[in-house]
Scaffold this motif. Structure first.
Motif: not given
Length: 119
Positions: A20, A50, A54, A56, A67, A69-71, A77-78, A80
């Motif tokens: 992360s 991303i 959202g 990608t 994968t 993703s972000r919060d 940002v993550y 996976q």
């Protein structure tokens, strides 16, 4: 403004990791966020990105395994990473286009986190 990455490390082939990267400081908003990697003696290459909305995109070599993703509430940002392969071994860097207080865009980089995949 800075990006702080964490969550790299050692995994076995076929395993998973989830690094992360959190942005902090005087941030108005963050546009695109992404992960890059660098192999020894090679240039940094895009792994995944991303948009703020959202959308990608992925490097062909990781598509279907990784994968992103972000919060947005956490400015984080993550990545996976599943089905890891020894050839994924590299230093991974996060990147973000950050809008700061004067509404200029800052191209920020994290410090890099080493991912090692053993066979």
């Amino acid at each position: 403004v800075q990006l702080q990455a964490s969550g790299g490390g050692l995994a076995q082939a076929g395993g998973s990791l989830r690094p992360s990267c959190a942005a902090s400081g005087s941030i108005v908003s963050i546009n695109e966020m992404g992960w890059y990697r660098q192999f020894p003696g090679k240039q940094r290459e895009l792994v995944a990105a991303i948009s703020s909305g959202g959308t990608t995109n992925y490097a062909e070599s990781v598509n279907g395994r990784f994968t992103i993703s972000r919060d947005n509430a956490k400015n984080t940002v993550y990545l996976q990473m599943n089905s890891l392969k020894p050839e994924d071994t590299a230093v991974y860097y996060c990147n973000a286009i950050i809008i700061v207080l004067d509404y200029s865009g800052l191209d920020a980089w994290g410090q890099g986190t080493l991912v090692t995949v053993s066979s």
